[in-house]
Design a protein around this motif. Structure first.
Motif, PDB file in Angstrom:
ATOM      1  N   ASN A 171      35.856   9.392  32.433  1.00  0.00           N
ATOM      2  CA  ASN A 171      36.725  10.064  33.391  1.00  0.00           C
ATOM      3  C   ASN A 171      36.425   9.589  34.809  1.00  0.00           C
ATOM      4  O   ASN A 171      37.337   9.404  35.627  1.00  0.00           O
ATOM      5  N   ASN A 172      35.129   9.376  35.105  1.00  0.00           N
ATOM      6  CA  ASN A 172      34.759   8.803  36.405  1.00  0.00           C
ATOM      7  C   ASN A 172      35.382   7.430  36.592  1.00  0.00           C
ATOM      8  O   ASN A 172      35.843   7.076  37.676  1.00  0.00           O
ATOM      9  N   HIS A 173      35.370   6.654  35.518  1.00  0.00           N
ATOM     10  CA  HIS A 173      35.921   5.300  35.573  1.00  0.00           C
ATOM     11  C   HIS A 173      37.416   5.322  35.879  1.00  0.00           C
ATOM     12  O   HIS A 173      37.907   4.517  36.676  1.00  0.00           O
ATOM     13  N   HIS A 174      38.146   6.262  35.276  1.00  0.00           N
ATOM     14  CA  HIS A 174      39.581   6.348  35.549  1.00  0.00           C
ATOM     15  C   HIS A 174      39.852   6.939  36.928  1.00  0.00           C
ATOM     16  O   HIS A 174      40.882   6.638  37.529  1.00  0.00           O
ATOM     17  N   ALA A 175      38.952   7.777  37.422  1.00  0.00           N
ATOM     18  CA  ALA A 175      39.124   8.321  38.763  1.00  0.00           C
ATOM     19  C   ALA A 175      38.846   7.268  39.833  1.00  0.00           C
ATOM     20  O   ALA A 175      39.476   7.261  40.887  1.00  0.00           O
ATOM     21  N   PHE A 176      37.865   6.375  39.550  1.00  0.00           N
ATOM     22  CA  PHE A 176      37.493   5.324  40.494  1.00  0.00           C
ATOM     23  C   PHE A 176      37.556   3.973  39.783  1.00  0.00           C
ATOM     24  O   PHE A 176      36.523   3.358  39.514  1.00  0.00           O
ATOM     25  N   PRO A 177      38.736   3.489  39.442  1.00  0.00           N
ATOM     26  CA  PRO A 177      38.836   2.268  38.637  1.00  0.00           C
ATOM     27  C   PRO A 177      38.342   1.013  39.327  1.00  0.00           C
ATOM     28  O   PRO A 177      38.066   0.012  38.670  1.00  0.00           O
ATOM     29  N   GLY A 178      38.214   1.042  40.643  1.00  0.00           N
ATOM     30  CA  GLY A 178      37.723  -0.137  41.353  1.00  0.00           C
ATOM     31  C   GLY A 178      36.221  -0.202  41.472  1.00  0.00           C
ATOM     32  O   GLY A 178      35.687  -1.159  42.017  1.00  0.00           O
ATOM     33  N   SER A 179      35.514   0.816  40.954  1.00  0.00           N
ATOM     34  CA  SER A 179      34.067   0.843  41.051  1.00  0.00           C
ATOM     35  C   SER A 179      33.431   0.327  39.776  1.00  0.00           C
ATOM     36  O   SER A 179      33.825   0.690  38.672  1.00  0.00           O
ATOM     37  N   ALA A 180      32.393  -0.501  39.935  1.00  0.00           N
ATOM     38  CA  ALA A 180      31.670  -1.007  38.773  1.00  0.00           C
ATOM     39  C   ALA A 180      30.655   0.008  38.270  1.00  0.00           C
ATOM     40  O   ALA A 180      30.114  -0.151  37.173  1.00  0.00           O
ATOM     41  N   SER A 181      30.360   1.056  39.054  1.00  0.00           N
ATOM     42  CA  SER A 181      29.399   2.083  38.675  1.00  0.00           C
ATOM     43  C   SER A 181      30.147   3.351  38.280  1.00  0.00           C
ATOM     44  O   SER A 181      31.003   3.816  39.025  1.00  0.00           O
TER      45      SER A 181
END
Length: 218
Positions: A171-181
């Motif tokens: 869910n974090n990844h979809h919220a911040f798709p431009g972040s590698a972390s």
């Protein structure tokens, strides 16, 4: 109009660059018609849910169409180093079997050692790694906790983080798709510090193909 040599496009097959195009398409159409591996598009009863999980976990890999790399990853196909790595993908994959076999054989100085290296360092490693990563496509779009408000059904699930080095904060990844972390606290694998999160702010929402990732909100 992008000026891309025909020779470059001819060498791009279902490998690293095509996977990147698939992943960007997944973000663009996540859990909507056109998402290559959503588990939530097959119906609402329990049989359909199971069918959706199987599709998103495994069968999507030979039942989907490859999206246009020119449209989704123009930045990657213009990068000579990435294209070079992509072109020799099958060599790198083969070395993942050959090297453990050689090392096992040399260490034990026996055919049994070579076979053990092939099985545990090659076959089992690929199967284990594949299924843990595929579980992100399937289970984490159905189960877990959603920390951020996004437009699809992505979830976070801590236990899988131990197997995927933090990838399960989906869910974090979809919220911040431009972040590698993906992890946002110190105790999460693949974390990003609060200071860094604050510093980068809205930049975390942006990626190379930002027009495909403009609809996420916290």
């Amino acid at each position: 109009m992008l000026k891309i040599r025909r020779e470059t496009l001819k060498n791009i097959k279902p490998k690293i660059i095509s996977w990147s195009a698939l992943h960007r398409r997944h973000h663009e159409l996540s859990d909507k018609h056109g998402d290559p591996h959503s588990p939530n598009l097959h119906g609402g009863n329990w049989r359909d849910r199971i069918r959706g999980l199987i599709h998103s976990h495994l069968t999507w890999m030979y039942k989907h169409e490859y999206p246009s790399v020119v449209h989704y990853v123009p930045d990657l196909i213009k990068n000579k180093n990435i294209v070079r790595v992509d072109r020799y993908y099958y060599l790198w994959a083969s070395l993942g079997f050959v090297l453990p076999t050689l090392l096992g054989g040399l260490y034990h100085w026996s055919l049994a050692g070579a076979l053990a290296g092939f099985i545990w360092g090659g076959v089992f490693r690929i199967i284990w790694g594949g299924h843990t990563i595929w579980s992100i496509n399937s289970f984490l779009h159905c189960f877990g906790m959603s920390r951020f408000e996004t437009e699809e059904h992505s979830h976070n699930f801590g236990p899988i983080a131990l197997l995927t080095f933090g990838e399960s904060w989906h869910n974090n990844h979809h919220a911040f798709p431009g972040s590698a972390s993906f992890g946002l606290e110190w105790y999460r694998l693949a974390r990003i510090s609060h200071k860094e999160k604050k510093k980068r702010g809205q930049k975390l929402r942006k990626c190379i193909c930002k027009k495909h990732f403009s609809n996420y909100k916290i």
